[in-house]
Design an enzyme around this catalytic site. Structure first.
Site, PDB file in Angstrom:
ATOM      1  N   VAL A   9       0.865  -1.177   0.000  1.00  0.00           N
ATOM      2  CA  VAL A   9       0.000   0.000   0.000  1.00  0.00           C
ATOM      3  C   VAL A   9       0.898   1.222   0.000  1.00  0.00           C
ATOM      4  O   VAL A   9       2.060   1.168   0.410  1.00  0.00           O
ATOM      5  CB  VAL A   9      -0.962   0.023   1.208  1.00  0.00           C
ATOM      6  N   SER A  10       0.356   2.363  -0.448  1.00  0.00           N
ATOM      7  CA  SER A  10       1.188   3.549  -0.663  1.00  0.00           C
ATOM      8  C   SER A  10       1.488   4.320   0.610  1.00  0.00           C
ATOM      9  O   SER A  10       2.527   4.966   0.720  1.00  0.00           O
ATOM     10  CB  SER A  10       0.518   4.474  -1.684  1.00  0.00           C
ATOM     11  N   THR A  11       0.574   4.334   1.571  1.00  0.00           N
ATOM     12  CA  THR A  11       0.772   5.129   2.782  1.00  0.00           C
ATOM     13  C   THR A  11       0.546   4.270   4.009  1.00  0.00           C
ATOM     14  O   THR A  11      -0.099   3.214   3.955  1.00  0.00           O
ATOM     15  CB  THR A  11      -0.199   6.320   2.826  1.00  0.00           C
TER      16      THR A  11
END
Length: 320
Positions: A9-11
């Site tokens: 996931v990005s964050t």
């Protein structure tokens, strides 16, 4: 053969639970899962790098969606190609891509072909760009420490002996060694390159022509002699002046060692020059070993604001 799972996931605010559940349902053991929370735009992703270190031929990588693997279109294609080159199978759960099946292999080979095509297009575009830049006198690399205008100003102060090297370096925010590399050494025999365009210039009273006069040799010699800011240290080592017209060396005149130098009220010099040299005379009078600093017909890219520059004939013997 080992099956590995990868999720991302990005964050840090996003949850990986959905991906972990899907990988578990696909039969991936917890110890074979590589999950990370990191932007896909980063060149290095620790968990993906660790996974690639463990992979061997015949292993399988399972992801929920392709975008979990690649940080960009090109990165994804490169990664797919790497998997193929190393005989690693890919299983994309939500998009139905499994390279163990004929349909999955077809998609895989299509993606690999796209990767090769993109790579060739990038290389072709880069080479074309470099060739075009070279043709216009530009080269790659880090930006110069001094712009051409700054270098011309520094060279002028240096030639006129109005400032020391340390003072000039401090003015332009560069080191002494950098300035010495950029400036022509006055204790080295040299040729002065004078840059001009083909347009004739006439002074206010209409009696004197400048630059390219397209008149007799007597008139052109008069225009070629005057006026240049050349220091005393430089004068004794200046062997010739070459005239670059519209980017091409049109003529080279030798400095008469017995001639008389005359200065105007600015301290600029009327240089004692002779008739244009032939190619043979340039080679014999200005050549140093096999090196000739300038030849008739040489092409020199015109840089806006550059009026003149020095080319050394012999290696530097001293610096001040």
């Amino acid at each position: 053969m080992t099956r590995y799972g990868y999720g991302r996931v990005s964050t840090r605010d996003q949850s990986t639970d959905h991906q972990i559940d899907a990988l578990t349902a696909a039969g991936i053991e917890p110890q074979n899962m590589f999950i990370e929370k990191i932007s896909g735009k980063l060149a290095s992703r620790p968990q993906l790098d660790a996974l690639r270190e463990k992979l061997t031929a015949g292993d399988e990588v399972v992801v929920t969606r392709l975008r979990r693997l690649g940080r960009s279109h090109l990165d994804l294609l490169d990664l797919v190609r790497w998997f193929g080159d190393n005989d690693i199978d890919i299983n994309v759960l939500e998009q139905g891509i499994d390279t163990k099946t004929p349909g999955g292999r077809l998609v895989f080979h299509f993606l690999a072909a796209l990767a090769e095509y993109d790579r060739e297009m990038i290389v072709e575009g880069t080479l074309d760009g470099l060739a075009a830049a070279k043709a216009r006198g530009r080269v790659g690399g880090r930006p110069p420490a001094l712009t051409q205008a700054q270098l011309d100003a520094a060279q002028r102060m240096y030639d006129e002996d109005t400032h020391t090297v340390d003072q000039i370096a401090a003015m332009f925010g560069v080191g002494r060694s950098t300035l010495y590399r950029k400036l022509a050494d006055p204790y080295t025999d040299c040729v002065l390159l004078v840059y001009r365009n083909s347009k004739t210039k006439v002074d206010s009273d209409g009696n004197r022509r400048y630059g390219e006069t397209y008149a007799s040799e007597k008139v052109q010699l008069e225009a070629d002699r005057k006026w240049f800011p050349i220091s005393e240290a430089r004068r004794q080592h200046l062997k010739a002046i070459a005239y670059v017209v519209d980017g091409e060396v049109k003529r080279v005149r030798a400095v008469d060692p017995q001639g008389r130098w005359e200065a105007d009220d600015r301290g600029y010099w009327d240089v004692p020059l002779g008739p244009p040299l032939t190619e043979v005379e340039i080679a014999t009078q200005l050549g140093y070993g096999n090196a000739v600093p300038v030849q008739l017909g040489d092409l020199h890219a015109t840089i806006k604001g550059r009026l003149r520059e020095y080319r050394s004939i012999a290696p530097a013997r001293a610096t001040r």
